[in-house]
Design an enzyme around this catalytic site. Structure first.
Site, mmCIF file in Angstrom:
data_model
loop_
_atom_site.group_PDB
_atom_site.id
_atom_site.type_symbol
_atom_site.label_atom_id
_atom_site.label_comp_id
_atom_site.label_asym_id
_atom_site.label_seq_id
_atom_site.Cartn_x
_atom_site.Cartn_y
_atom_site.Cartn_z
ATOM 1 N N ARG A 45 0.842 -1.172 0.032
ATOM 2 C CA ARG A 45 0.134 -0.080 0.062
ATOM 3 C C ARG A 45 0.830 1.479 0.048
ATOM 4 O O ARG A 45 0.875 2.024 -0.989
ATOM 5 C CB ARG A 45 -0.964 -0.074 1.160
ATOM 6 C CG ARG A 45 -2.163 0.839 1.079
ATOM 7 C CD ARG A 45 -2.085 2.388 1.361
ATOM 8 N NE ARG A 45 -1.305 2.625 2.710
ATOM 9 C CZ ARG A 45 -0.440 3.693 2.819
ATOM 10 N NH1 ARG A 45 -0.369 4.838 1.940
ATOM 11 N NH2 ARG A 45 0.044 3.735 4.109
ATOM 12 N N HIS A 49 3.062 4.276 -3.770
ATOM 13 C CA HIS A 49 3.776 5.406 -4.024
ATOM 14 C C HIS A 49 4.986 5.486 -4.667
ATOM 15 O O HIS A 49 5.260 6.047 -5.760
ATOM 16 C CB HIS A 49 3.889 6.392 -2.803
ATOM 17 C CG HIS A 49 2.605 6.730 -2.028
ATOM 18 N ND1 HIS A 49 1.509 7.325 -2.592
ATOM 19 C CD2 HIS A 49 2.050 6.451 -0.785
ATOM 20 C CE1 HIS A 49 0.682 7.720 -1.719
ATOM 21 N NE2 HIS A 49 0.812 7.118 -0.557
ATOM 22 N N SER A 199 3.601 11.059 8.494
ATOM 23 C CA SER A 199 3.332 11.071 6.888
ATOM 24 C C SER A 199 4.553 11.714 6.342
ATOM 25 O O SER A 199 4.974 11.521 5.329
ATOM 26 C CB SER A 199 2.166 11.868 6.501
ATOM 27 O OG SER A 199 1.097 11.455 7.077
ATOM 28 N N HIS A 228 3.011 4.668 12.584
ATOM 29 C CA HIS A 228 3.398 4.503 11.177
ATOM 30 C C HIS A 228 4.575 5.643 10.859
ATOM 31 O O HIS A 228 4.162 7.033 10.993
ATOM 32 C CB HIS A 228 2.273 4.874 10.397
ATOM 33 C CG HIS A 228 2.516 4.904 8.786
ATOM 34 N ND1 HIS A 228 2.208 3.819 8.328
ATOM 35 C CD2 HIS A 228 2.837 5.626 8.054
ATOM 36 C CE1 HIS A 228 2.509 3.983 6.709
ATOM 37 N NE2 HIS A 228 2.974 5.226 6.822
ATOM 38 N N HIS A 230 8.018 7.257 8.829
ATOM 39 C CA HIS A 230 8.805 7.436 7.503
ATOM 40 C C HIS A 230 10.181 7.728 7.854
ATOM 41 O O HIS A 230 10.610 8.314 8.787
ATOM 42 C CB HIS A 230 8.023 8.485 6.631
ATOM 43 C CG HIS A 230 6.781 7.936 5.781
ATOM 44 N ND1 HIS A 230 7.063 7.264 4.800
ATOM 45 C CD2 HIS A 230 5.748 7.670 6.051
ATOM 46 C CE1 HIS A 230 5.799 6.862 4.266
ATOM 47 N NE2 HIS A 230 4.996 7.248 5.137
ATOM 48 N N TYR A 319 4.529 16.060 3.125
ATOM 49 C CA TYR A 319 3.790 14.805 2.717
ATOM 50 C C TYR A 319 4.730 13.849 1.800
ATOM 51 O O TYR A 319 5.162 14.346 1.022
ATOM 52 C CB TYR A 319 2.566 15.023 1.903
ATOM 53 C CG TYR A 319 1.354 14.084 2.682
ATOM 54 C CD1 TYR A 319 1.303 12.936 2.494
ATOM 55 C CD2 TYR A 319 0.291 14.820 3.179
ATOM 56 C CE1 TYR A 319 0.121 12.010 2.674
ATOM 57 C CE2 TYR A 319 -0.824 14.285 4.028
ATOM 58 C CZ TYR A 319 -0.829 12.855 3.574
ATOM 59 O OH TYR A 319 -1.821 11.976 3.981
#
Ligand SMILES: CC[C@H](O)CC(=O)C(=O)O
Ligand SMILES: [Mn+2]
Length: 374
Positions: A45, A49, A199, A228, A230, A319
């Site tokens: 998922r 990107h 994000s 989550h 990054h 983002y």
């Protein structure tokens, strides 16, 4: 001749206390023994990107089967921007995401399938379709201050018997207290797990810990907290460890980190470092390392790494999924991607404002054209 560097700008550390030594040991090998967490793999998922939403049925089958073999308990499959994200604005899917969900369902039996839905991009009916194909976990994502728009979707997923997760994106943009209050809204709607979502990859370990604690406090521990992370500032694994130390019990990761920007916390590193910390995941570390190298790395269309644009995403708080759009706009308008990302960060753009990237790039190009030469 180069300068001679002399000590002098450093401030003196405060005296060491026994509690500090103990607290530091919590972050060392075996320091979190006894904690059990659920790992969620989002290669299929968030990784969408990084491959411009071009996953094929064959790739999904291979990745999902290897995740099951590594005993990863939950895997997420959807367009990068969630169900029904395939569009000119967000990027058209190469293969219908429902075919990808079906493919993942066909090769998994012990692993649960999750889908992501952003209210307004996807609708309740999308959850129904995904569930009919085998998805049993619904992750409903909103900007970190807009939890109320997820109410009907969270209720709907719960009514249908799905394990329901709230996902507070761009959590660095709200204070811990606001994130806690927003999590409370999702909990009241029926979410069983609520996520702190970095994000932009802009958060530091303490930022994660503070938000995890704020959610636990605001919800009286009535929900589990997820994280989550990054990797834009190289902190995704350390941030996840800090979050678990603060009480998070669901942790996202992707094989090789395949995800937006510099990617997510790499599954194989999370599995390995968590085992060293004593945190139980149930995941087979050797199998996670092998699948990252042998199955995920070959499907990477581009390296997911902390390069100039990725670090800038984290630095400017932009983002992660804006990266590919910013690269295209930089090439189209002939302006440095750094200028675009820093301006997008200054404007505090939120998910869904991808068209602002084009506007900013066009504005920068016009300003350059109008500037006097020399
Ligand atoms: C656009 C959805 C986004 O990719 C969700 C996510 O993974 C994040 O906000 O980090
Ligand atoms: Mn993400």
């Amino acid at each position: 001749m180069s300068a001679v560097y002399r000590l002098g700008r450093e401030t003196a550390p405060s005296p060491v206390h026994t509690q500090q030594v103990q607290a530091a040991a919590d972050f060392g090998a075996g320091g979190m023994a006894g904690i059990e967490v659920t790992l969620v793999d989002s290669t299929l998922r968030d990784g969408s990107h990084a491959v411009n939403h071009q996953f094929t049925v064959e790739q999904v089958r291979a990745v999902a089967a290897s995740l099951e073999a590594a005993r990863v308990p939950v895997i997420e499959v959807s367009h990068g921007d969630g169900l029904s994200g395939s569009s000119l604005v967000y990027g058209l899917s190469g293969t219908d995401e429902y075919d990808l969900i079906r493919a993942a369902a066909e090769v998994t039996t012990d692993t649960a399938l999750a889908v992501l839905l952003l209210p307004g991009i996807g609708v309740r009916h999308d959850l129904d379709r995904a569930q009919e194909l085998g998805a049993s976990v619904a992750r409903i994502a909103t900007h970190c201050t807009e939890a109320d728009i997820a109410d009907v979707h969270i209720r709907h997923a719960r009514d249908r018997g799905m394990l329901t997760v709230g996902f507070l994106m761009m959590s660095h943009m709200a204070t811990p207290a606001v994130v806690g209050a927003q999590a409370r809204i999702m909990a009241d709607s029926g979410a069983e797990v609520v996520y702190v979502v970095d994000s932009a990859g802009a958060m530091l370990p303490g930022d994660f810990a503070a938000r995890v604690l704020a959610i636990r406090d605001a919800t009286d521990d009535s929900v589990l907290v997820g994280v989550h992370a990054h990797h834009n500032l190289g902190l995704a694994v350390a941030n996840s460890l800090a979050a678990v130390h603060a009480g998070a019990r669901w942790v996202d990761a992707c094989g090789v980190g395949l995800g937006a920007g510099a990617g997510n916390a790499p599954l194989e590193m999370i599995a390995a470092s968590f085992e060293r910390a004593g945190i139980g995941t149930g995941v087979d570390v050797r199998a996670a390392i092998d699948l990252a190298e042998d199955v995920v790395r070959p499907v990477m269309a581009r390296p997911v790494q902390g390069d100039r644009p990725s670090v800038l995403l984290g630095y400017a708080g932009v983002y992660g999924s804006f990266l590919i759009h910013a690269e295209r706009a930089a090439a189209q308008f002939g302006v440095p991607i750094a200028d675009i990302l820093l301006e997008i960060g200054r404007r505090k753009a939120v998910g869904g404002q991808e068209d602002l990237i084009v506007e900013v790039a066009a504005g920068l190009a016009a300003a350059r054209a109008a500037a006097p030469v020399g």
